[in-house]
Design a protein around this motif. Structure first.
Motif, PDB file in Angstrom:
ATOM      1  N   CYS A 125       6.070  16.679  -7.008  1.00  0.00           N
ATOM      2  CA  CYS A 125       5.625  15.408  -7.540  1.00  0.00           C
ATOM      3  C   CYS A 125       5.318  14.455  -6.383  1.00  0.00           C
ATOM      4  O   CYS A 125       5.820  14.624  -5.279  1.00  0.00           O
ATOM      5  N   LEU A 147       3.718  10.703  -9.902  1.00  0.00           N
ATOM      6  CA  LEU A 147       2.478  11.394 -10.250  1.00  0.00           C
ATOM      7  C   LEU A 147       2.754  12.889 -10.155  1.00  0.00           C
ATOM      8  O   LEU A 147       3.373  13.349  -9.203  1.00  0.00           O
ATOM      9  N   ASP A 178      -5.970   8.715  -7.788  1.00  0.00           N
ATOM     10  CA  ASP A 178      -4.802   8.219  -8.531  1.00  0.00           C
ATOM     11  C   ASP A 178      -3.708   7.765  -7.576  1.00  0.00           C
ATOM     12  O   ASP A 178      -3.079   6.725  -7.779  1.00  0.00           O
ATOM     13  N   VAL A 179      -3.488   8.542  -6.523  1.00  0.00           N
ATOM     14  CA  VAL A 179      -2.457   8.203  -5.537  1.00  0.00           C
ATOM     15  C   VAL A 179      -2.845   6.924  -4.795  1.00  0.00           C
ATOM     16  O   VAL A 179      -2.028   6.007  -4.642  1.00  0.00           O
ATOM     17  N   ALA A 212      -2.583  15.249 -10.377  1.00  0.00           N
ATOM     18  CA  ALA A 212      -2.907  13.948  -9.787  1.00  0.00           C
ATOM     19  C   ALA A 212      -4.085  14.086  -8.827  1.00  0.00           C
ATOM     20  O   ALA A 212      -4.104  14.973  -7.979  1.00  0.00           O
TER      21      ALA A 212
END
Length: 80
Positions: free
Chosen positions: A1, A24, A33-34, A29
Motif C-alpha cells: 500500500c 492508496l 492519484d499519489v 493506484a
C-alpha cells in the motif's frame, strides 16, 4: 500500500508520521492519484513535511521506500 504522511519535522527519529486520509492500494493506484493526494496534504499542512511511503504486506508490512514530497519553505536544518 502507498501512504501519504505528514509531520512537523523531517527527522525519522521524531516519532510517527501522521497518515493523510486512507492508504492508496497498489497496484490500482495511479501515479497521478499519489501526486494529487500529496499535493492536497501539502496544501492543508503547508508548514509540515510531506512524504509518500510504500509498505510491502508480503514482508510483514515493512516499509520499502519513502520519499519526501514537500519541505516547508521556512525550514531551518537542525545542524545550522
Amino acid at each position: 500500500c502507498l501512504m501519504i504522511e505528514h509531520h512537523t519535522t523531517g527527522r525519522e527519529t521524531d516519532g510517527f508520521w501522521t497518515l493523510w486520509r486512507t492508504p492508496l492500494k497498489a497496484p490500482t493506484a495511479e501515479v497521478s492519484d499519489v501526486l494529487d493526494a500529496a499535493e492536497a496534504c501539502a496544501r492543508h499542512y503547508p508548514t509540515h513535511f510531506i512524504r509518500a511511503a510504500a509498505f510491502d504486506n508480503a514482508k510483514g508490512g515493512a516499509q520499502t521506500i519513502a520519499l519526501t514530497y514537500h519541505v516547508p519553505t521556512d525550514t531551518v536544518e537542525p545542524n545550522q
